[in-house]
Scaffold this active site. Structure first.
Site, PDB file in Angstrom:
ATOM      1  N   SER A  10       0.842  -1.200   0.000  1.00 50.34           N
ATOM      2  CA  SER A  10       0.000   0.000   0.000  1.00 50.34           C
ATOM      3  C   SER A  10       0.879   1.252   0.000  1.00 50.34           C
ATOM      4  CB  SER A  10      -0.905   0.002   1.228  1.00 50.34           C
ATOM      5  OG  SER A  10      -1.454   1.287   1.370  1.00 50.34           O
ATOM      6  N   HIS A  35      -1.119  -1.212  -4.284  1.00 58.72           N
ATOM      7  CA  HIS A  35      -2.424  -0.864  -3.689  1.00 58.72           C
ATOM      8  C   HIS A  35      -2.458   0.649  -3.468  1.00 58.72           C
ATOM      9  CE1 HIS A  35      -6.048  -1.775  -1.280  1.00 58.72           C
ATOM     10  NE2 HIS A  35      -5.635  -0.807  -0.467  1.00 58.72           N
ATOM     11  N   ASP A  37      -4.560   3.841  -2.129  1.00 61.17           N
ATOM     12  CA  ASP A  37      -5.659   4.224  -1.223  1.00 61.17           C
ATOM     13  C   ASP A  37      -6.126   5.639  -1.482  1.00 61.17           C
ATOM     14  OD1 ASP A  37      -6.025   1.934   0.499  1.00 61.17           O
ATOM     15  OD2 ASP A  37      -4.011   2.332   1.261  1.00 61.17           O
ATOM     16  N   MET A  39      -8.754   8.484  -0.352  1.00 62.08           N
ATOM     17  CA  MET A  39      -9.651   8.849   0.766  1.00 62.08           C
ATOM     18  C   MET A  39     -10.174  10.260   0.571  1.00 62.08           C
ATOM     19  SD  MET A  39      -7.264   7.575   3.890  1.00 62.08           S
ATOM     20  CE  MET A  39      -6.536   5.946   3.898  1.00 62.08           C
ATOM     21  N   HIS A  68      -8.197   1.418  -4.299  1.00 60.93           N
ATOM     22  CA  HIS A  68      -9.179   1.257  -3.222  1.00 60.93           C
ATOM     23  C   HIS A  68      -9.827   2.608  -2.960  1.00 60.93           C
ATOM     24  CE1 HIS A  68      -9.694   0.150   1.347  1.00 60.93           C
ATOM     25  NE2 HIS A  68     -10.851   0.293   0.723  1.00 60.93           N
ATOM     26  N   MET A  70     -11.993   4.825  -1.029  1.00 67.94           N
ATOM     27  CA  MET A  70     -12.698   5.057   0.239  1.00 67.94           C
ATOM     28  C   MET A  70     -13.384   6.409   0.125  1.00 67.94           C
ATOM     29  SD  MET A  70      -9.683   3.595   2.640  1.00 67.94           S
ATOM     30  CE  MET A  70      -8.502   3.748   1.315  1.00 67.94           C
ATOM     31  N   MET A 139     -11.836  -5.410   4.962  1.00 68.80           N
ATOM     32  CA  MET A 139     -11.052  -4.484   5.776  1.00 68.80           C
ATOM     33  C   MET A 139     -10.814  -5.101   7.153  1.00 68.80           C
ATOM     34  SD  MET A 139     -10.326  -1.976   3.877  1.00 68.80           S
ATOM     35  CE  MET A 139      -9.395  -1.127   5.162  1.00 68.80           C
ATOM     36  N   GLY A 144      -9.102   4.514   6.776  1.00 69.53           N
ATOM     37  CA  GLY A 144      -8.799   5.932   6.989  1.00 69.53           C
ATOM     38  C   GLY A 144      -7.332   6.179   7.282  1.00 69.53           C
ATOM     39  N   ASP A 177      -7.065  -6.167   4.018  1.00 75.77           N
ATOM     40  CA  ASP A 177      -6.424  -4.851   4.026  1.00 75.77           C
ATOM     41  C   ASP A 177      -6.452  -4.227   5.417  1.00 75.77           C
ATOM     42  OD1 ASP A 177      -5.389  -2.395   3.351  1.00 75.77           O
ATOM     43  OD2 ASP A 177      -7.126  -1.729   2.183  1.00 75.77           O
TER      44      ASP A 177
END
Ligand code: DX5
Ligand code: ZN
Length: 225
Positions: A10, A35, A37, A39, A68, A70, A139, A144, A177
């Site tokens: 990640s 990966h 992320d 957010m 991913h 979020m 998850m 977060g 994850d």
């Protein structure tokens, strides 16, 4: 049957002052995917980075991009992420009142579609889309932030999900994850995971290449005689 599991470092835990060095390390390693992320500060209480970093990520990465999301209203952004080179786009079931439609939209863009669920969300929430998805992201921390502690209850959920998929003859990637490292990777793979996302345990390691190798070479035990 013996299943090979994949490793997806990640990037959230990478050194943003020196992204090219960290990407090169992953390119050279036994890792399988990157990966990524994303957010939005709404679905999760943190903002990471967004579409504007994707061209740099795409240039630096020589492995598939597992993105991913979020974020709320992912339907507004998936097309652009696909254009920017995402190979897998995962949305959160909790953020998608029209989950089935969101998954179809992602697949229509020619990329793999994933669905993620939080630690407090039962797998029953995604029962009716199991046939539709290429990946299910379980998850194992509340999304977060990187560097949190693995929630062990997730192991039961992975086992239950794997059983359900086997019963229905489905084979989506089961990804785990959050809080994954050498201390728990074996139990996670044993529970039925195919993809281990690892942020801090890789990028904060003294020898990230070796840590990836160790995560990758956990003894397989899913052997039926
Ligand atoms: C959490 C992110 C994870 C995180 C994993 O919200 O979705 O992908 O970066 O980081 P570690 O491995 O440090 O828990
Ligand atoms: Zn993630």
């Amino acid at each position: 049957m013996k299943r090979e599991h994949l490793i997806a470092p990640s990037v959230l835990a990478a050194d943003f002052r020196n992204l090219s060095k960290d990407f090169e390390m992953v390119n050279q390693s036994e890792a399988d995917w990157f990966h990524i992320d994303i957010m939005d500060g709404r679905f999760v209480p943190n903002i990471s980075f967004g579409l504007s970093l994707m061209p740099a990520i795409k240039d630096l990465a020589q492995k598939p991009l597992d993105v991913h999301l979020m974020i709320e209203q992912p339907e507004l952004y998936v097309e652009e992420f696909a254009k920017q080179g995402a190979d897998i786009l995962t949305v959160h079931a909790e953020a998608c009142p029209h989950l089935h439609r969101n998954i179809q939209q992602i697949k229509s863009l020619g990329v793999k579609a994933g669905v993620a669920i939080n630690p407090g969300t039962p797998i029953q929430l995604i029962e009716d889309v199991l046939e539709e998805v290429d990946l299910i992201c379980m998850m194992s921390v509340n999304p977060g932030f990187g560097g949190q502690k693995f929630i062990y209850r997730t192991l039961h959920k992975i086992t239950e999900l794997r059983k359900k998929c086997d019963e229905r003859n489905l084979n989506p990637f089961i990804e785990v994850d959050g809080g994954v490292g050498l201390q728990n990777a074996e139990s996670i793979v044993k529970a039925g995971a195919d993809v281990l996302v690892a942020g801090s345990s890789v990028f904060k390691s003294n020898n990230p290449i070796q840590t990836i190798e160790q995560l990758k070479n956990i003894t397989p035990f899913n052997i039926t005689l």
